[in-house]
Design an enzyme around this catalytic site. Structure first.
Site, PDB file in Angstrom:
ATOM      1  N   ARG A   1       0.487   0.413  40.762  1.00  0.00           N
ATOM      2  CA  ARG A   1      -0.569  -0.521  40.394  1.00  0.00           C
ATOM      3  C   ARG A   1       0.072  -1.781  39.818  1.00  0.00           C
ATOM      4  O   ARG A   1       1.258  -1.805  39.524  1.00  0.00           O
ATOM      5  CB  ARG A   1      -1.491   0.112  39.356  1.00  0.00           C
ATOM      6  CG  ARG A   1      -0.813   0.295  38.008  1.00  0.00           C
ATOM      7  CD  ARG A   1      -1.654   1.027  36.999  1.00  0.00           C
ATOM      8  NE  ARG A   1      -2.702   0.188  36.439  1.00  0.00           N
ATOM      9  CZ  ARG A   1      -3.378   0.488  35.327  1.00  0.00           C
ATOM     10  NH1 ARG A   1      -3.085   1.575  34.657  1.00  0.00           N
ATOM     11  NH2 ARG A   1      -4.317  -0.292  34.874  1.00  0.00           N
ATOM     12  N   ARG A   2      -0.732  -2.830  39.656  1.00  0.00           N
ATOM     13  CA  ARG A   2      -0.324  -4.035  38.935  1.00  0.00           C
ATOM     14  C   ARG A   2       0.965  -4.649  39.463  1.00  0.00           C
ATOM     15  O   ARG A   2       1.788  -5.109  38.700  1.00  0.00           O
ATOM     16  CB  ARG A   2      -0.098  -3.718  37.457  1.00  0.00           C
ATOM     17  CG  ARG A   2      -1.292  -3.212  36.745  1.00  0.00           C
ATOM     18  CD  ARG A   2      -0.899  -2.811  35.358  1.00  0.00           C
ATOM     19  NE  ARG A   2      -1.910  -3.165  34.398  1.00  0.00           N
ATOM     20  CZ  ARG A   2      -1.772  -3.032  33.098  1.00  0.00           C
ATOM     21  NH1 ARG A   2      -0.657  -2.600  32.594  1.00  0.00           N
ATOM     22  NH2 ARG A   2      -2.736  -3.376  32.284  1.00  0.00           N
TER      23      ARG A   2
ATOM     24  N   HIS B   1      -9.708   4.298  40.432  1.00  0.00           N
ATOM     25  CA  HIS B   1     -10.574   5.075  39.533  1.00  0.00           C
ATOM     26  C   HIS B   1     -11.451   4.176  38.669  1.00  0.00           C
ATOM     27  O   HIS B   1     -12.669   4.329  38.637  1.00  0.00           O
ATOM     28  CB  HIS B   1      -9.706   5.981  38.654  1.00  0.00           C
ATOM     29  CG  HIS B   1     -10.363   6.418  37.381  1.00  0.00           C
ATOM     30  ND1 HIS B   1     -11.379   7.342  37.354  1.00  0.00           N
ATOM     31  CD2 HIS B   1     -10.164   6.052  36.093  1.00  0.00           C
ATOM     32  CE1 HIS B   1     -11.766   7.531  36.100  1.00  0.00           C
ATOM     33  NE2 HIS B   1     -11.048   6.757  35.318  1.00  0.00           N
ATOM     34  N   PHE B   2     -10.858   3.196  37.973  1.00  0.00           N
ATOM     35  CA  PHE B   2     -11.701   2.510  36.983  1.00  0.00           C
ATOM     36  C   PHE B   2     -12.599   1.432  37.593  1.00  0.00           C
ATOM     37  O   PHE B   2     -13.476   0.918  36.911  1.00  0.00           O
ATOM     38  CB  PHE B   2     -10.902   2.011  35.770  1.00  0.00           C
ATOM     39  CG  PHE B   2      -9.863   0.960  36.037  1.00  0.00           C
ATOM     40  CD1 PHE B   2     -10.212  -0.311  36.431  1.00  0.00           C
ATOM     41  CD2 PHE B   2      -8.525   1.259  35.831  1.00  0.00           C
ATOM     42  CE1 PHE B   2      -9.250  -1.271  36.647  1.00  0.00           C
ATOM     43  CE2 PHE B   2      -7.553   0.293  36.040  1.00  0.00           C
ATOM     44  CZ  PHE B   2      -7.917  -0.977  36.451  1.00  0.00           C
ATOM     45  N   HIS B   3     -12.407   1.134  38.883  1.00  0.00           N
ATOM     46  CA  HIS B   3     -13.384   0.232  39.509  1.00  0.00           C
ATOM     47  C   HIS B   3     -14.680   0.951  39.883  1.00  0.00           C
ATOM     48  O   HIS B   3     -15.686   0.295  40.124  1.00  0.00           O
ATOM     49  CB  HIS B   3     -12.785  -0.464  40.731  1.00  0.00           C
ATOM     50  CG  HIS B   3     -11.944  -1.656  40.359  1.00  0.00           C
ATOM     51  ND1 HIS B   3     -10.649  -1.542  39.924  1.00  0.00           N
ATOM     52  CD2 HIS B   3     -12.225  -2.986  40.321  1.00  0.00           C
ATOM     53  CE1 HIS B   3     -10.164  -2.744  39.650  1.00  0.00           C
ATOM     54  NE2 HIS B   3     -11.100  -3.639  39.879  1.00  0.00           N
TER      55      HIS B   3
ATOM     56  N   TYR C   1     -15.875   4.335  26.723  1.00  0.00           N
ATOM     57  CA  TYR C   1     -17.196   4.864  26.358  1.00  0.00           C
ATOM     58  C   TYR C   1     -18.059   3.761  25.763  1.00  0.00           C
ATOM     59  O   TYR C   1     -19.284   3.774  25.900  1.00  0.00           O
ATOM     60  CB  TYR C   1     -17.067   6.055  25.400  1.00  0.00           C
ATOM     61  CG  TYR C   1     -16.294   7.192  26.021  1.00  0.00           C
ATOM     62  CD1 TYR C   1     -16.791   7.854  27.133  1.00  0.00           C
ATOM     63  CD2 TYR C   1     -15.055   7.580  25.535  1.00  0.00           C
ATOM     64  CE1 TYR C   1     -16.084   8.873  27.742  1.00  0.00           C
ATOM     65  CE2 TYR C   1     -14.338   8.601  26.134  1.00  0.00           C
ATOM     66  CZ  TYR C   1     -14.854   9.246  27.239  1.00  0.00           C
ATOM     67  OH  TYR C   1     -14.142  10.245  27.836  1.00  0.00           O
TER      68      TYR C   1
ATOM     69  N   HIS D   1      -8.925   4.178  25.137  1.00  0.00           N
ATOM     70  CA  HIS D   1      -9.757   5.092  25.894  1.00  0.00           C
ATOM     71  C   HIS D   1     -11.195   5.085  25.385  1.00  0.00           C
ATOM     72  O   HIS D   1     -12.127   5.109  26.171  1.00  0.00           O
ATOM     73  CB  HIS D   1      -9.236   6.523  25.952  1.00  0.00           C
ATOM     74  CG  HIS D   1     -10.011   7.293  26.976  1.00  0.00           C
ATOM     75  ND1 HIS D   1      -9.806   7.113  28.323  1.00  0.00           N
ATOM     76  CD2 HIS D   1     -11.070   8.110  26.886  1.00  0.00           C
ATOM     77  CE1 HIS D   1     -10.691   7.829  29.004  1.00  0.00           C
ATOM     78  NE2 HIS D   1     -11.474   8.443  28.155  1.00  0.00           N
TER      79      HIS D   1
END
Lengths: 577, 181
Positions: A456-457, A393-395, A246, A242
């Site tokens: 996902r995946r 979300h992470f795209h 950042y 995680h």
């Protein structure tokens, strides 16, 4: 814009002069190598992207003869996409970007032999790890959870590559300490401060993954130990996993805080606030990883809840960033005669790619961050955990906030480093806008499918059962497929501009034609600690804060890991790909 | 956001400091509220919380751990639903590449069921479509959670953790039915 006198504390910073041209040339060259290597990884990684988007559009292209000849399976393509984009592209770009900036900001000499050695080692690690990835001997996806087992060559290459980034940490921190000794009582300039804090955070964060790979996975994959405890590995992975996000977004924040105001024609809002933001990230980025493990057994709910609370706290520095950057933009727009509560937005230079890229990235990150708060909530996580919602979300975080910002940086940084010119502002701008639009459509399609229950995946377009054909997902599937095509166009535009720029001749002196775009400041920090505000004085001792960050992580992870080690259950490895 | 001001007038340090502090306050309050609401939904039991340290009372399972190569000594030897002497329901599920055992898990409607999941090989995901049941199946460990199925019908059980080339075909079902007395 009024020109302020040279001695004004509000004036834009000017980099200290480096008189040794050979040294400066070498520093620029190593930075350029990092950036170009990163962008080549992005090229290969993003080429895989449309294939995954089509899969979630219900179209299975992995069974076509051309692809069958190149890739063994969807999962190999996905492993390449994840590793190249999220590990290689980010780490190489950041290593170049955050080595060059503090060196120039402090005007320090660094050992160029060591800098080149680090680059070569990192690249060697990458090339070693690439072999099993490309030959389907490490189809483990981005997370490489054991007991799914890959070739030891992959783990060793990855360890060398990621481990090399710690050498950059050492070099930057050493440079900063030398500067501190040479300048007693002075406040570290903002850009260097942000870089040092980010590298310190990354060091604390990287301990998890380095421990996992070096001490658990490499011996196991070489057959020296009989088995592996999957939960210990997963917990160590998310110690890093995680905080690494950042590590991806803070280098973008540096650009938003320090350079975006200049591109917009505005000023940095508050230096002390920016420093506080980065210190909060240093302290709070890492002890939050358990929010990726709500679905895992044998970790107490109390610890999961503590990590959830800390995850929520780490939202605060991002909210401060949203305020600061928005205020910078408003300041810029009003200086151009912008009016009204929101009307000023029309006065911003939306056609300028150096401006549009970070601002669209920031807009994307508002949405991505809000989704992130949802994911981190332990009662909502079971609804979306491992569904298509998550890649949605992470795209719009790493895939847009970080990637688009880095694209925007490359438009001025490469001319700065090489003296070459951006060949076409219009094409660069088109690449930026299509990336943003494509990712927004992709995120909509994927979030939607995830809520319906698509995992996902998974090669959902090739599933034997009719489960996905019966789900009400025709509209989001169409959106996802279309988004893949928009993004394909975007990356072709971007790489066309990039290669034309890289292959053109050097025409300018980058120091003059494309200087580092420092901005003026509304509320500066005093150059001397004695006259600085309390916030600046308390955030300055980064070494002590680094120690506190490390202690906090050990407190939040120590008891959890101690229990897991006490009850370890080693299981054998499997290769099912 | 700053109040509208006339063109040409620019932000100054003092105005900014005031807004910064207000914003910081709003951000902090918002985060605390979010945390409290999540805790409230946690305690009101709106989601099948994983029992952090699951499977402690199961024969042959110690500290939530078991040997994935020897299910014989545990109830996982015969996967499926069972009713205990006190009338409570428990279900034992094994995930292995690329199916769940039992392939159709029959559970009673309207009664709390404790489901125990483990894996025989690599990680798998235990995700029941349209619900918030979503747990990791780990070899050597048991994930346990208690839930109540409120409506009869057949639900898709989907593996949502990458487990190899057949991962996308690892779909079975949970059949919620009225219990024969």
């Amino acid at each position: 814009m009024t020109t302020s006198p040279v001695f004004s504390p509000n004036a834009a910073r000017e980099t200290p002069v480096i008189s040794d041209a050979a040294y400066l040339g070498s520093l620029k060259k190593v930075t350029q190598y990092y950036i170009v290597t990163a962008l080549l990884a992005l090229l290969v990684g993003t080429l895989m992207g449309p294939l995954q988007a089509l899969n979630y559009g219900g179209i299975n292209v992995y069974d076509t003869p051309i692809l069958k000849a190149l890739l063994k399976s969807y999962y190999q393509g996905l492993s390449l996409h994840g590793v190249l984009n999220a590990l290689v592209f980010t780490q190489f770009f950041i290593s170049g970007w955050m080595l060059y900036l503090p060196a120039r900001d402090l005007g320090m000499r660094i050992n160029m032999k060591f800098a080149w050695f680090t680059y070569i080692l990192m690249t060697a690690g990458l090339l070693v790890a690439a072999v099993p990835l490309l030959t389907n001997n490490a189809t483990l996806l981005y997370t490489f959870y054991p007991p799914m087992e890959g070739s030891p060559v992959f783990y060793i290459g990855a360890a060398v590559m990621v481990g090399s980034s710690l050498l950059v940490v050492g070099q930057v921190v050493n440079m900063w300490l030398r500067w501190k000794r040479a300048n007693p009582g002075r406040v570290t300039p903002l850009v260097a401060f942000m870089c040092v804090a980010t590298w310190m955070m990354w060091f604390v964060a990287a301990l998890g993954i380095v421990t996992e790979v070096v001490f658990l996975l490499i011996p196991w994959s070489l057959g020296w130990v009989a088995g592996v405890d999957p939960l210990i590995s997963k917990t160590l992975f998310w110690w890093t996993g995680h905080a690494i996000v950042y590590f991806w977004v803070l280098p973008a924040y540096i650009s938003w805080y320090a350079f975006l105001p200049k591109h917009a024609g505005g000023r940095i809002v508050s230096e002390p606030l920016a420093r506080l933001t980065f210190v909060l990230f240093l302290l709070n980025s890492t002890p939050v990883g358990l929010h990726h493990q709500y679905a895992d057994p044998n970790i107490s709910n109390a610890w999961k809840t503590v990590h959830m609370f800390l995850t929520f706290l780490v939202v605060i520095p991002s909210l401060l960033t949203a305020f600061s950057v928005a205020a910078s933009l408003e300041d810029a727009a009003r200086a151009r005669g912008g009016k009204g509560l929101f009307g000023w937005m029309t006065r911003l230079p939306w056609g300028k790619p150096m401006f549009a890229a970070p601002v669209l990235a920031l807009i994307s990150f508002i949405l991505g961050g809000a989704g992130g708060v949802v994911n981190a909530s332990s009662t909502f996580a079971p609804v979306v955990h491992n569904t298509a919602w998550i890649p949605g979300h992470f795209h719009i975080t790493v895939g847009t906030a970080t990637t688009l910002t880095f694209m925007g940086i490359s438009f001025w940084l490469i001319p700065h480093l090489t003296g070459k010119r951006l060949p076409s502002v219009r094409l660069a701008s088109a690449a930026v806008w299509t990336w943003f639009v494509g990712m927004m459509v992709f995120a909509l399609g994927m979030h939607w499918q995830g809520l319906v229950g698509v995992p996902r995946r998974a090669l959902v377009s090739g599933a034997a059962q009719n489960v996905y054909k019966e789900m009400p997902i025709q509209i989001p599937q169409m959106l996802t497929a279309i988004s893949g095509m928009i993004l394909l166009v975007s990356m072709l535009l971007y790489f066309y501009v990039l290669f034309r720029m890289l292959l053109s001749r050097r025409v300018d002196d980058g120091e003059v034609s494309s200087p580092i775009p420092y901005s003026e400041v509304i509320s500066p920090a005093s150059p001397n600690l004695a006259g600085a505000s309390a916030l600046v004085r308390y955030t300055e001792p980064l070494m002590a804060l680094w120690g506190v960050a490390l202690l906090l992580v050990l407190l939040m992870y120590g008891p959890v890991l101690a229990r897991l080690f006490a009850n370890a259950e080693l299981v054998p490895g499997w290769r099912l790909y | 956001m700053a109040a509208p001001r006339s063109a040409g007038q620019r932000l100054d340090h003092h105005t900014l400091e005031k807004y910064e502090n207000i914003w910081f306050g709003i951000a902090t309050v918002m985060i605390l509220l979010l945390f409290v609401t999540v805790l409230a939904s946690f305690f009101s039991g709106t989601y099948p919380s994983l029992n952090g340290e699951g499977g402690h009372h199961i024969t042959g399972v110690k500290n939530g751990r078991l040997n994935p190569k020897n299910f014989a000594a545990t109830p996982f030897a015969t996967p499926g639903l069972r009713q205990n002497a006190d009338g409570s329901y428990e279900a034992f599920v094994i995930a292995r590449a690329f199916q769940f055992e039992p392939a159709v898990l029959k559970v009673p409607v309207g009664q709390p069921v404790t489901i125990h999941v483990t894996s025989a090989d690599v990680l798998h995901g235990y995700f029941i479509e349209g619900t918030n049941i979503n747990a990791t199946a780990i070899p050597g460990q048991v994930s346990s959670f208690t839930t109540t199925f409120r409506r009869p019908g057949t639900l898709n059980l989907i593996c949502n953790e990458y487990c190899g080339t057949g991962h996308h075909n690892m779909i079975n079902s949970v059949k919620v039915e009225v219990q024969e007395p």
